[in-house]
Design a protein around this motif. Sequence first.
Motif, PDB file in Angstrom:
ATOM      1  N   ARG A  26       0.829  -1.210   0.000  1.00 43.34           N
ATOM      2  CA  ARG A  26       0.000   0.000   0.000  1.00 43.34           C
ATOM      3  C   ARG A  26       0.865   1.263   0.000  1.00 43.34           C
ATOM      4  O   ARG A  26       0.435   2.311  -0.498  1.00 43.34           O
ATOM      5  N   ASP A  27       2.056   1.183   0.566  1.00 41.01           N
ATOM      6  CA  ASP A  27       2.957   2.334   0.577  1.00 41.01           C
ATOM      7  C   ASP A  27       3.756   2.466  -0.711  1.00 41.01           C
ATOM      8  O   ASP A  27       4.282   3.527  -1.015  1.00 41.01           O
ATOM      9  N   GLU A  28       3.861   1.382  -1.480  1.00 39.93           N
ATOM     10  CA  GLU A  28       4.730   1.375  -2.655  1.00 39.93           C
ATOM     11  C   GLU A  28       3.954   1.560  -3.960  1.00 39.93           C
ATOM     12  O   GLU A  28       4.479   2.132  -4.916  1.00 39.93           O
ATOM     13  N   PHE A  29       2.727   1.043  -4.022  1.00 42.78           N
ATOM     14  CA  PHE A  29       1.967   1.046  -5.275  1.00 42.78           C
ATOM     15  C   PHE A  29       0.622   1.719  -5.055  1.00 42.78           C
ATOM     16  O   PHE A  29      -0.107   1.367  -4.122  1.00 42.78           O
ATOM     17  N   GLU A  30       0.302   2.654  -5.931  1.00 45.24           N
ATOM     18  CA  GLU A  30      -0.942   3.410  -5.776  1.00 45.24           C
ATOM     19  C   GLU A  30      -2.127   2.690  -6.404  1.00 45.24           C
ATOM     20  O   GLU A  30      -3.236   2.749  -5.898  1.00 45.24           O
ATOM     21  N   GLY A  31      -1.924   2.045  -7.539  1.00 48.24           N
ATOM     22  CA  GLY A  31      -3.024   1.357  -8.206  1.00 48.24           C
ATOM     23  C   GLY A  31      -3.284  -0.012  -7.609  1.00 48.24           C
ATOM     24  O   GLY A  31      -2.684  -0.419  -6.605  1.00 48.24           O
TER      25      GLY A  31
END
Length: 393
Positions: A26-31
């Motif tokens: 959740r902290d690394e990828f927005e989609g």
Amino acid sequence: FSVDPATLLAKAVVLALALPVLLMARDEFEGGEFAVLLLSSLYGVCLLQSADSVLTLFLGMEIMSLPVYVLVLLAYRRPQSAEAALKYLVLGGTATAMFLMGASLLYGSSGSMAIEAFSRSLGATDTLARAAVVLVILAFFLKAAIVPFHTWAPDAYEGASVPVTAYMAVLVKAGVLLAVVRLFGNAKLASPMLELVAVLPLVSIVWGNLAAMRQPSLRRMIAYSSIAHAGYLFYALLGEPAGRLQAVAFYVLAYGLLNLLAFAALPAADDDRERDRLDNLKGLFQRSPFAALMIGIAMLSLAGIPPFPGFVAKFLIFKNVIAAGHTTYAVLGLVGSYLGIYFYLRVIQFMFMSPDASVAAKGPRRFAMGASLACLAAALWVSVFPGWVIARL
């Protein structure tokens, strides 16, 4: 395809270990691409645990592996990501070809595609059946990065983003080893298959620990560490069949929780290449005490220092190997495991006893913090009540 207490246990372990990876992402990828690909791969991991035929086992391996090739490329935060994905694809393709060749020979020798045909063939004396067994075992060695089939695995781990590296190091390895336990069933190993399953994992334990000593980054160090841990896990096959699943499930749980704790607690950084360099971890305790303490706990457990769960996990493996009468292999494996203590304590020395590296102070991100706390709570429970956990495996 079957569902029984053993398969439900294996699935429960891998699904529990997947939750911290999803939180870190959740902290690394927005989609939503990461979650879709990870859940697709996770379906393959679960399918492996319920496979009753070699073909279903093959489908599970492919469904597990194909999304991971994309996951390695997904973040693309360094030029090596494309090369890492290609190397991982070549390794996976080689394992697939080897497994299919072994499966075809297994069908030719036994006339059956059921996984019980494999366990029966372990004691066979004809050349066709032995060739089938060797090819299938080597395919799983490739998937688990056992020496000498480990060469490109560290490059793939280093080129991927942190959540993907965590997934490959923990979930993929857990799925493969739990599937191997199911494949071997109640068969006891005898020469020459005993030597194959003992010698290459032993070499992996020694070489993985030796190579990890010289690595410049935490991710690459964990990659070589995971090669050694795969050796410990394959050592469980030397033990009595009745205790294999319990030993492997507990080891996967302990190893997975503490690996995920180390990745989740890793301080955030703008430059992915510099994020986990060991030189940048120097003096981390002064900059981010929480991250240093979490990584320190993880390193101590992975080294097998009591009272952390890594010690109990290794104890279970080697106890079963000795009980099965393979004392020499157990002693050699224990000696090889001592080599790993150095590089784990080296990380602790960097964080707590070295001058500050003058890197901007950043702790774990919000969701990564939650993942690290969840892993810490579970690891503490396993540390304090190992008997309670083992009794339910």
